[in-house]
Write a protein that holds these residues in place. Structure first.
Motif, mmCIF file in Angstrom:
data_model
loop_
_atom_site.group_PDB
_atom_site.id
_atom_site.type_symbol
_atom_site.label_atom_id
_atom_site.label_comp_id
_atom_site.label_asym_id
_atom_site.label_seq_id
_atom_site.Cartn_x
_atom_site.Cartn_y
_atom_site.Cartn_z
ATOM 1 N N MET A 1 0.880 -1.064 0.005
ATOM 2 C CA MET A 1 -0.049 0.006 -0.163
ATOM 3 C C MET A 1 0.884 1.224 0.011
ATOM 4 S SD MET A 1 -2.856 1.259 2.809
ATOM 5 C CE MET A 1 -3.634 2.660 2.695
ATOM 6 N N THR A 2 0.341 2.385 -1.002
ATOM 7 C CA THR A 2 1.077 3.569 -0.876
ATOM 8 C C THR A 2 0.959 4.245 0.517
ATOM 9 O OG1 THR A 2 1.068 3.508 -3.267
ATOM 10 C CG2 THR A 2 1.542 5.369 -2.222
ATOM 11 N N LEU A 3 2.044 4.931 0.986
ATOM 12 C CA LEU A 3 1.671 5.822 2.071
ATOM 13 C C LEU A 3 0.981 6.908 1.699
ATOM 14 C CD1 LEU A 3 2.311 7.006 5.096
ATOM 15 C CD2 LEU A 3 4.422 7.995 4.139
ATOM 16 N N ARG A 4 -0.081 7.292 2.443
ATOM 17 C CA ARG A 4 -0.848 8.443 2.155
ATOM 18 C C ARG A 4 -1.052 9.434 3.525
ATOM 19 N NH1 ARG A 4 -6.795 7.585 0.478
ATOM 20 N NH2 ARG A 4 -6.864 6.465 2.526
ATOM 21 N N LEU A 5 -0.973 10.881 3.160
ATOM 22 C CA LEU A 5 -0.815 11.892 3.958
ATOM 23 C C LEU A 5 -2.028 12.749 3.849
ATOM 24 C CD1 LEU A 5 2.980 12.328 4.530
ATOM 25 C CD2 LEU A 5 1.445 11.049 6.384
ATOM 26 N N LEU A 13 -6.301 13.686 1.502
ATOM 27 C CA LEU A 13 -5.326 12.802 1.426
ATOM 28 C C LEU A 13 -4.583 12.753 0.092
ATOM 29 C CD1 LEU A 13 -7.212 9.996 3.231
ATOM 30 C CD2 LEU A 13 -5.218 11.283 4.198
ATOM 31 N N ARG A 14 -3.292 12.609 0.245
ATOM 32 C CA ARG A 14 -2.462 12.266 -1.099
ATOM 33 C C ARG A 14 -1.597 11.313 -1.045
ATOM 34 N NH1 ARG A 14 0.828 17.496 -2.010
ATOM 35 N NH2 ARG A 14 1.182 16.364 -3.775
ATOM 36 N N ASP A 15 -1.204 10.657 -2.058
ATOM 37 C CA ASP A 15 -0.248 9.673 -1.966
ATOM 38 C C ASP A 15 0.960 10.368 -1.988
ATOM 39 O OD1 ASP A 15 -1.973 7.619 -2.503
ATOM 40 O OD2 ASP A 15 -1.349 7.424 -4.826
ATOM 41 N N PHE A 16 1.984 9.922 -0.850
ATOM 42 C CA PHE A 16 2.995 10.546 -0.662
ATOM 43 C C PHE A 16 4.261 10.150 -1.633
ATOM 44 C CE2 PHE A 16 7.323 10.619 1.911
ATOM 45 C CZ PHE A 16 7.536 12.021 1.614
ATOM 46 N N VAL A 17 4.798 10.897 -2.499
ATOM 47 C CA VAL A 17 5.944 10.420 -3.406
ATOM 48 C C VAL A 17 6.902 11.587 -3.075
ATOM 49 C CG1 VAL A 17 6.621 10.391 -5.627
ATOM 50 C CG2 VAL A 17 4.023 9.804 -5.125
ATOM 51 N N PRO A 334 13.525 -12.740 15.472
ATOM 52 C CA PRO A 334 13.773 -11.580 14.767
ATOM 53 C C PRO A 334 12.544 -10.855 14.614
ATOM 54 C CG PRO A 334 13.676 -13.112 12.976
ATOM 55 C CD PRO A 334 13.762 -13.901 14.342
ATOM 56 N N SER A 335 12.365 -9.217 14.776
ATOM 57 C CA SER A 335 11.433 -8.452 14.645
ATOM 58 C C SER A 335 10.782 -8.389 13.410
ATOM 59 C CB SER A 335 11.557 -7.085 15.255
ATOM 60 O OG SER A 335 12.146 -7.120 16.574
ATOM 61 N N GLU A 336 9.389 -8.462 13.604
ATOM 62 C CA GLU A 336 8.545 -8.444 11.913
ATOM 63 C C GLU A 336 7.545 -7.510 12.346
ATOM 64 O OE1 GLU A 336 7.110 -12.284 11.079
ATOM 65 O OE2 GLU A 336 9.059 -13.295 10.792
ATOM 66 N N ILE A 337 7.367 -6.972 11.194
ATOM 67 C CA ILE A 337 5.918 -5.860 11.183
ATOM 68 C C ILE A 337 4.881 -6.423 10.216
ATOM 69 C CG2 ILE A 337 5.380 -3.558 10.222
ATOM 70 C CD1 ILE A 337 7.271 -3.591 12.692
ATOM 71 N N PRO A 338 3.762 -6.714 11.227
ATOM 72 C CA PRO A 338 2.339 -7.405 10.248
ATOM 73 C C PRO A 338 2.044 -6.415 9.334
ATOM 74 C CG PRO A 338 2.227 -7.516 12.769
ATOM 75 C CD PRO A 338 3.472 -6.627 12.482
ATOM 76 N N GLU A 339 1.357 -7.137 8.291
ATOM 77 C CA GLU A 339 1.009 -6.330 7.160
ATOM 78 C C GLU A 339 -0.212 -5.248 7.724
ATOM 79 O OE1 GLU A 339 -1.579 -7.183 2.845
ATOM 80 O OE2 GLU A 339 -0.313 -8.643 3.893
ATOM 81 N N ALA A 340 -1.044 -5.943 8.559
ATOM 82 C CA ALA A 340 -2.072 -4.987 9.177
ATOM 83 C C ALA A 340 -1.457 -3.830 10.012
ATOM 84 C CB ALA A 340 -3.190 -5.649 10.003
ATOM 85 N N ASP A 346 0.401 3.343 7.065
ATOM 86 C CA ASP A 346 0.312 3.953 5.665
ATOM 87 C C ASP A 346 -0.918 4.821 5.571
ATOM 88 O OD1 ASP A 346 2.795 3.254 4.555
ATOM 89 O OD2 ASP A 346 1.891 1.233 3.819
ATOM 90 N N ASP A 347 -2.058 4.587 6.157
ATOM 91 C CA ASP A 347 -3.043 5.315 5.872
ATOM 92 C C ASP A 347 -3.123 6.581 6.822
ATOM 93 O OD1 ASP A 347 -5.553 6.136 5.331
ATOM 94 O OD2 ASP A 347 -6.764 4.655 6.480
#
Length: 459
Positions: A1-5, A13-17, A334-340, A346-347
């Motif tokens: 998912m694209t980061l939106r701010l 809300l805009r996609d952050f590029v 090792p540490s992991e970051i869940p998708e949720a 990102d939202d």
């Protein structure tokens, strides 16, 4: 998912590029150091600390600039014969730094003081004069708001509906809305608070400081400009006008955090309804303060209350309790970051939703521990550790128990657990009950599992 701010200028809300995906650039308005930090300052700094941490996770490198306004009307007003303005500013700056460090705010890449960029401010003012967007009047220099058609676009206001600028003597202005870029030296102001300039001795206006410093450290155009919602007008509106009128692209995204309120009213020094960060951190562990301030979405207003801090403490106890128990079976997982979690962040930096993922994972991990599912417990431990580390909630330091204290406490508790087990085996119920009551009084919860008794702090 694209980061939106959420971009204040676009009001959407805009996609952050980023301009350069290898180096995200961000400028945040720092404190005016006329007095010590209150909770609102911590909340604002934390909002952009969380954003910075997530940007670093997503892109790798973030050049983060947060300024210090150390010359200002308020700084001069609060100075005394025994503590000149520059000494007051430095002392207050150290208080801000101490409070930020206490709750785990990462140090900026650069933290420039306004007084170190006077030359850059004067250069910027001269560019505006040369372009016909500023004028000198009696040693003062003003931005000519009617010369710039884009004035008002950040906050979607028409010029005639705005309040006049109250930052300088209106007698020298062509229009009441014109704002000061340079202020001539006035009787009664210390000579140490003045600098030579092409327009006479004086000092910079507040708004020009950020335009000059952001350009100096990040260039004419950068990715994100951040600050509190209360800075949108006039400060950020004026920054945008004076930078774009000088030919700079300036900030591509404008991100503003909500305010801290008390009984629905903005917390502010001018209103006298604030709690100093020093007093709060003397009453509550720093990690609890960080959690309580992070629990609301960054764009929402946060109404502070004792209940909110109590709930934060209980939430951290539940998380820490799981991590302490699961660490015995997880080892060096090792540490992991869940998708949720990533989806929530990102939202528009959805930290409340991300924390909900943390607690869901804790519950699943506790269930795995209770059923003897070591693989499930290990996976939950990896996920919770990764999420908490990314959010800046280290378990050691910042008010939590250090490693040595943790080991000592674990040794004592395990010894009492063994004594309780021996007493129960020998049917010495009085001793077993006494040890059980001792644990209850100390807030230690015991859980008997197929692999033995494990303990945690009862949240």
């Amino acid at each position: 998912m694209t980061l939106r701010l959420y971009d204040t200028r676009a009001q959407a809300l805009r996609d952050f590029v980023p301009i350069d995906e290898r180096n995200v650039t961000m400028y945040v308005c720092g404190p005016t150091v006329q007095s010590g930090p209150h909770i609102g300052h911590l909340q604002s700094a934390l909002a952009f600390d969380l954003l910075r941490r997530w940007l670093e996770h997503r892109f790798g490198r973030v050049t983060f600039v947060r300024n210090v306004t150390d010359i200002d009307d308020k700084v001069l007003a609060n100075a005394t014969p025994d503590e000149p303005w520059w000494a007051l500013a430095y002392r207050m700056e150290r208080e801000f730094t101490s409070a930020y460090e206490a709750i785990g705010i990462l140090a900026p890449s650069y933290e420039p003081r306004a007084t170190a960029s006077i030359a850059q401010m004067q250069e910027h003012i001269q560019r505006l004069i040369d372009a016909g967007h500023a004028y000198e009047s009696g040693g003062d220099v003003y931005f000519d708001v009617r010369s710039w058609p884009g004035y008002g676009e950040l906050t979607r206001q028409s010029l005639d509906a705005m309040e006049p600028a109250g930052d300088a003597d209106p007698r020298g202005k062509r229009d009441p809305h014109d704002f000061a870029l340079w202020k001539a030296h006035k009787d009664g102001e210390p000579d140490s608070a003045t600098w030579a300039s092409p327009w006479g001795t004086g000092r910079p206006g507040w708004h020009i400081e950020c335009s000059a410093m952001s350009r100096r450290y990040l260039g004419a155009e950068f990715d994100i400009h951040g600050g509190g919602r209360d800075l949108r007008f006039p400060h950020h509106e004026n920054e945008l006008a004076q930078s774009t009128a000088a030919g700079d692209g300036y900030a591509r995204y404008w991100v503003h955090n909500g305010l801290v309120t008390v009984d629905g009213q903005k917390m502010a020094k001018s209103l006298g309804n604030f709690t100093l960060a020093h007093d709060l951190l003397a009453e509550r562990p720093a990690r609890v303060v960080r959690y309580a301030l992070a629990a609301a979405h960054y764009r929402s207003n946060l109404d502070v209350s004792e209940r909110g801090f109590d709930e934060a403490a209980a939430a951290l106890d539940r998380i820490d309790g799981f991590l302490e128990r699961a660490e015995r079976v997880a080892g060096d997982a090792p540490s992991e970051i869940p998708e949720a979690f990533a989806t929530a962040m990102d939202d528009d930096l959805g930290v409340p939703q991300a924390l909900a993922v943390v607690h869901e994972t804790v519950r699943a991990g506790n269930t795995a521990l209770g059923s003897g599912d070591e693989e499930g417990a290990r996976a939950a431990f990896s996920a919770v550790s990764g999420m908490m580390d990314l959010l800046g909630f280290a378990r050691e330091g910042d008010g939590s128990r250090g490693a040595a204290e943790e080991r000592a406490l674990d040794t004592l508790v395990r010894s009492l657990i063994a004594q309780r087990a021996d007493a129960r085996a020998e049917k010495d119920w009085a001793t077993a009950d006494r040890i059980r009551d001792l644990f209850a009084d100390a807030g230690v919860a015991l859980e008997d599992t197929p692999d033995g008794t494990v303990w945690s702090i009862d949240g």
